[in-house]
Design an enzyme around this catalytic site. Structure first.
Site, short mmCIF file in Angstrom:
data_model
loop_
_atom_site.label_atom_id
_atom_site.label_comp_id
_atom_site.label_asym_id
_atom_site.label_seq_id
_atom_site.Cartn_x
_atom_site.Cartn_y
_atom_site.Cartn_z
N SER A 74 0.88 -1.19 0.13
CA SER A 74 0.04 0.04 -0.03
C SER A 74 0.93 1.18 -0.09
O SER A 74 2.12 1.20 0.14
CB SER A 74 -0.96 0.05 1.23
OG SER A 74 -0.22 0.08 2.59
N HIS A 75 0.12 2.43 -0.21
CA HIS A 75 0.91 3.55 -0.31
C HIS A 75 1.83 3.75 0.98
O HIS A 75 3.00 4.25 0.91
CB HIS A 75 -0.09 4.87 -0.31
CG HIS A 75 0.58 6.15 -0.23
ND1 HIS A 75 1.23 6.87 -1.40
CD2 HIS A 75 0.70 6.82 0.89
CE1 HIS A 75 1.85 8.06 -1.02
NE2 HIS A 75 1.34 8.07 0.27
N MET A 76 1.37 3.58 2.26
CA MET A 76 2.07 3.90 3.46
C MET A 76 3.17 2.70 3.42
O MET A 76 4.24 3.04 4.20
CB MET A 76 1.17 3.98 4.64
CG MET A 76 0.50 5.13 4.94
SD MET A 76 1.54 6.77 5.14
CE MET A 76 0.90 8.10 4.79
#
Length: 1018
Positions: free
Chosen positions: A974-976
């Site tokens: 994911s992005h994080m």
């Protein structure tokens, strides 16, 4: 004397018009309504000339009371009680008793008021703070109070510095005839200033000119905003409440007890210990706290006072020590009223299977759920003592008891329903323990009162659950054109993980935007371009009660190579769904643990597993061949290339500038920005995101197969330079004076926490809130250079060739680095179009008299419709109506509780919260204080940031030198997860609701990424 009853305001919050009715028609008891009690009290005092001013659902009042005189406030939605009072101006010719309709009071109160000789009489309650349990700080602050100054001027308001607070305003006044003659002119003047004015300003004006009397009803009244106000069952201390319930419940049991006060014990310790040993002949006992302030509505004192388990009855010294320990916990609490505190002793429960704490409604929304938190084992205080491990949560809609299969949990729910009936209270906190044959009630306390407890209507919740179930039944194991596979499932995290991007309760505009620019058509088209199945029009996300769920069958179809025969693809997809059902903890990592989406080094093992579950050798060879071909095509540029995708993204800026500078209507600009966003933004972005996943999966398999070390894997990730590092460097440049704030905002000003949420301010709009450029940031934290050893790359090249892959390790590294960097760049660019569109929607909404917040409850289809043709003459009213309805519907969305994965229609009415397995990033460890975001403050250096879901707009947190990151939702890629990997920041991504909500409440948390553990520091 006449009476005017003001009943124009909105009543029940049900979305079903058949269930909507004014508050005065709510039942007061089994035989009468609230209005019955008001009219009875008024008539008993000889007032037979009365009228009702109605508005909301007024016809229902008229049908119930046809012989009454009525006046209609046609503007009830936008006016206050003064406007309603003016509607009854024809009655302004005698003494007037003016009363709100959402209160109940006694005949004695009316008699006292009516005997007053003053020109203006105001009913108030001096017992307002203690009239019923649960008047915590928020409720007390929200109460409308009576303030009287030294000059006897009266101010009716929630807060005032104009005098001394006498008590709470009851909502009843008496105005003498000499004053009535001036009412029309006074009210008219006040309404000129504020159409929503209430009685307060009128009372203040009258108190300046006429004599005033205050009548104290001393708690003998009730209002309908808080159901606790009407309760007849009275809760006492923990021991007193159990004693009152002991003979009134039959489904559960309450242990025998010996109760004494602190004063009793100090004076007669030996006698009390003798009583304990006489009552409980042998075995062990529990010494428990029962403080006077422990089991009130206002406060949760769990853990503040001690209870001592397993005290041997044959040891007087042990009993004394246990009682002294409880008594000491009172003293440590600094309690001034120790004399009122009790201590009680019960036999130690033997044979406990599990114990816990249950709530008979949702704590935040008041929704009708039974929520049971429990832990297995002999101890009866595992949950209440704050035990972290082995916690389970079971949630059941109150009308779905028959859906519960576990007999022990079903017995707990039966006890909860009985306790609700006995106490006439729907909001209880119940501590319990379960043995093989019985459920023991250990504590019952009321949940703190809430003024907005009626903001969701129970029947609406039940109807919504039935509606979701019908949707699922209609699609359960049904063939869907364009998709293969007999089974299906729905989840908040698989694939395009909406829980991470827009949250599980997005406002309608955010959800509709996410579907419009990505998941309805762009998602499947991007997969088709890469070489996966063409799923035709089958939207990837569905709405279940307003919550976004991925259609997992559609997702798995879009992960299947195009050339794979339908029969084999269907068999494979049904197998994936079986695996996911057996391992729900994989829901946020399906590409790594459930579905095959690309070729990797573990493929021989995966094919062996498929043969073990019924796939033939021919089928597995075909599957292997198609995925190998798909992977080679991606890496060797035979599909859309990374450069081609970036070339499309590069067209966005020019097209965006052209649209924004044009003179076309706002709605047309919005639609064109979003259509360009799809064609030149989210479509190439989706291709690049898939390539980054493919590279990540292959790289992870190289690590898992032992061809590289963990530090090499982490080092390579940290060497990838994305826009996140550009952002941090630019903030540093601002701090150093090398970059102006304006230029920084030109580059990054479009970002906002909650990319799709119009209510969230951009960096440009709220720069000082997000960015602190006043201090330096340690740049070495995010600058990292990594160089592979040549021999390592040669080894990887050899193994890739052995697996039939047509590219070497150099190509793999270059491709993966380029894909991740390009994905993040494309995301950064397409969100500029999205952000501009949101800004224009705010502007368009304001032209219709809607606020930014109102606009959040529209849908993008509403704007598209406006742009598609001539405007309706009634468009403004239509938009206001839709926003208002969707806002009410969204309250229901928030109140509805659903599992993170849904396989069957039955899953939505009774389920256990799944235990998620977090995705740990880096091999580092950190201990720190949780900083739960969003909040009123920024995280401090070294704190561990806790965020439910975080998109690119949250990159500002990395500027604050946080020690680590924990998210409720988010996958391994994911992005994080990417951000933390490239910055070398320890993180636990995607902890799930159960773990996240538990961890955020501790004062300190320890994150051990190497050992993949996270927990409180006790």
């Amino acid at each position: 004397m006449k009476a005017i009853i003001l009943a124009a305001g909105a009543g029940s919050t049900s979305l079903d018009t058949r269930e909507q009715f004014p508050k005065c028609l709510l039942p007061y008891n089994e035989s009468s309504t609230v209005l019955d009690t008001i009219l009875s009290a008024v008539r008993a005092c000889g007032i037979n000339d009365f009228c009702i001013v109605g508005g909301f659902e007024m016809l229902k009042i008229m049908q119930a009371y046809p012989a009454t005189k009525y006046y209609y406030n046609e503007r009830w939605e936008s006016t206050g009680s003064l406007y309603s009072l003016l509607k009854a101006s024809a009655e302004f010719d005698s003494d007037l008793l003016i009363s709100f309709s959402d209160i109940v009071y006694s005949q004695a109160a009316v008699e006292t008021i009516s005997r007053s000789e003053a020109d203006l009489t105001i009913a108030y309650d001096s017992q307002w703070e203690t009239r019923y349990g649960g008047r915590g700080p928020l409720i007390l602050a929200d109460a409308v109070k009576v303030y009287v100054s030294d000059t006897r001027t009266v101010d009716i308001s929630k807060h005032s510095d104009k005098g001394c607070c006498e008590g709470e305003f009851v909502g009843v006044i008496l105005v003498k005839r000499k004053v009535v003659s001036e009412l029309m002119s006074l009210i008219g003047e006040l309404l000129k200033r504020d159409l929503q004015a209430h009685l307060g300003p009128l009372i203040s004006d009258l108190s300046l000119r006429y004599s005033v009397s205050l009548v104290d009803v001393e708690g003998h009244w009730a209002e309908l905003d808080s159901p606790q106000d009407l309760l007849q069952f009275r809760f006492g201390t923990k021991a007193e409440t159990l004693e009152r319930l002991q003979k009134r419940i039959t489904k559960g049991k309450i242990l025998e007890q010996v109760v004494f006060t602190v004063v009793d014990y100090k004076q007669n310790a030996s006698e009390i210990i003798r009583r304990i040993r006489d009552r409980f002949v042998s075995g062990r006992v529990v010494v428990r706290s029962s403080a006077s302030n422990e089991d009130t509505f206002e406060f949760s004192m769990a853990g503040r006072y001690k209870s001592i388990l397993n005290v041997p009855l044959d040891s007087e010294s042990s009993i004394r020590q246990a009682i002294d320990a409880v008594y000491s916990s009172y003293r440590q609490g600094g309690e001034a009223s120790l004399s009122r505190h009790q201590i009680f002793v019960q036999p130690q429960l033997e044979g406990c299977l599990f114990s816990g704490v249950a709530f008979t409604q949702d704590l935040e929304t008041g929704a009708p759920y039974h929520i049971v938190n429990y832990a297995y084992g002999e101890r009866t205080d595992s949950v209440t003592s704050g035990s972290f491990e082995s916690l389970h949560t079971f949630i059941c809609s109150k009308d779905s008891l028959e859906a519960v299969k576990d007999r022990h949990l079903k017995r707990v729910l039966e006890v909860l329903k009985e306790l609700e009936a006995v106490t006439s209270h729907q909001a209880l906190d119940v501590e319990f323990a379960v043995t093989e044959h019985d459920v023991f009630v250990l504590q019952v306390r009321p949940i703190a009162a809430q003024k907005d407890a009626y903001r969701v209507y129970g029947k609406d919740v039940y109807r919504e659950i039935r509606s979701i179930q019908k949707y699922l039944y209609d699609r359960d194991e049904q063939p869907m054109p364009g998709l293969v596979g007999k089974k299906t499932a729905y989840g908040v995290m698989p694939d395009w993980n909406p829980a991470e991007i827009i949250g599980i309760n997005p406002a309608p505009l955010a959800l509709s935007l996410y579907r419009y620019i990505i998941t309805d058509t762009v998602w499947p088209e991007s997969r088709r371009l890469v070489g996966y199945r063409d799923t035709t029009y089958n939207p990837g996300i569905v709405s279940l009660g307003g919550k976004p769920y991925v259609d997992v069958r559609m997702s798995f179809n879009s992960f299947t190579p195009r050339a794979l025969p339908d029969a084999t693809a269907a068999k494979l997809i049904d197998h994936y769904l079986d695996v996911l059902q057996q391992h729900p903890e994989y829901h946020d990592k399906v590409e790594f643990c459930v579905a095959i989406t690309t070729y990797d080094l573990s493929f021989p093992l995966k094919m062996e597993h498929l043969r073990q579950v019924g796939f033939s050798l021919a089928e597995t060879e075909m599957i292997e061949g198609e995925f190998r071909s798909l992977t080679n095509n991606i890496f060797c540029g035979r599909s859309v290339t990374i450069d081609e995708a970036l070339l499309e993204v590069g067209k966005l800026a020019g097209r965006r500038s052209e649209v924004l500078s044009s003179l076309i209507p706002l709605e047309s600009k919005i639609v064109k920005l979003l259509e360009d966003c799809k064609t030149y933004g989210t479509l190439p972005f989706s291709v690049l995101a898939r390539y980054a996943f493919v590279g990540s999966i292959l790289f992870r398999s190289i690590l898992n197969e032992g061809y590289i070390y963990q530090h090499e894997y982490d080092g390579f990730y940290q060497s990838i330079h994305t826009v996140a590092k550009d952002f941090l460097e630019d903030v540093q440049h601002v701090a150093d004076g090398c970059l102006s704030e304006g230029e920084f905002l030109n580059r990054h000003g479009h970002l906002r926490p909650g990319t799709y949420d119009i209510r969230s301010k951009t960096y440009r709009e709220s720069y000082k809130t997000y960015i602190d450029a006043s201090k330096s940031f340690i740049s070495s934290k995010h600058d990292h250079v990594f160089v592979w050893e040549r021999v390592r790359l040669e080894e990887i090249t050899h193994v890739l060739s052995e697996h039939g892959l047509e590219f070497d390790a150099f190509k793999l590294c270059d491709f993966f680095r380029a894909a991740v960097e390009a994905r993040e760049r494309a995301k950064f660019e397409f969100t500029k179009n999205l952000s501009c569109a949101l800004d224009l929607i705010v502007e368009l909404a304001e032209s219709f008299g809607l606020t930014r917040d109102d606009a959040a409850y529209l849908e993008i289809g509403d704007i598209v419709s406006i742009a598609a043709g001539s405007r309706s003459p009634n468009l403004e009213n239509e938009l206001h109506t839709k926003s208002r309805y969707n806002r009410a519907k969204h309250r229901l969305t928030v109140a509805i509780k659903l599992p993170e994965l849904v396989f069957r229609p039955e899953d939505v009415e009774a389920f256990r919260l799944a235990k998620a397995k977090p995705n740990f990033i880096t091999q580092k460890s950190v201990t720190g204080k949780p900083a739960v975001l969003p909040s009123q403050r920024t995280p401090q250096p070294g704190e561990i940031a806790f965020i439910e879901n975080a998109d690119p707009g949250y990159d500002w947190i990395f500027r604050h030198d946080i020690g680590g990151l924990v998210t409720k939702y988010g996958g391994v890629a994911s992005h994080m997860a990417i951000r933390c990997a490239e910055l070398g920041l320890p993180a636990a991504i995607g902890c799930g609701e159960l773990l996240f909500e538990r961890l955020r409440k501790f004062s300190r948390v320890r994150l051990e990424c190497a050992s993949q553990t996270i927990g409180p520091v006790t």
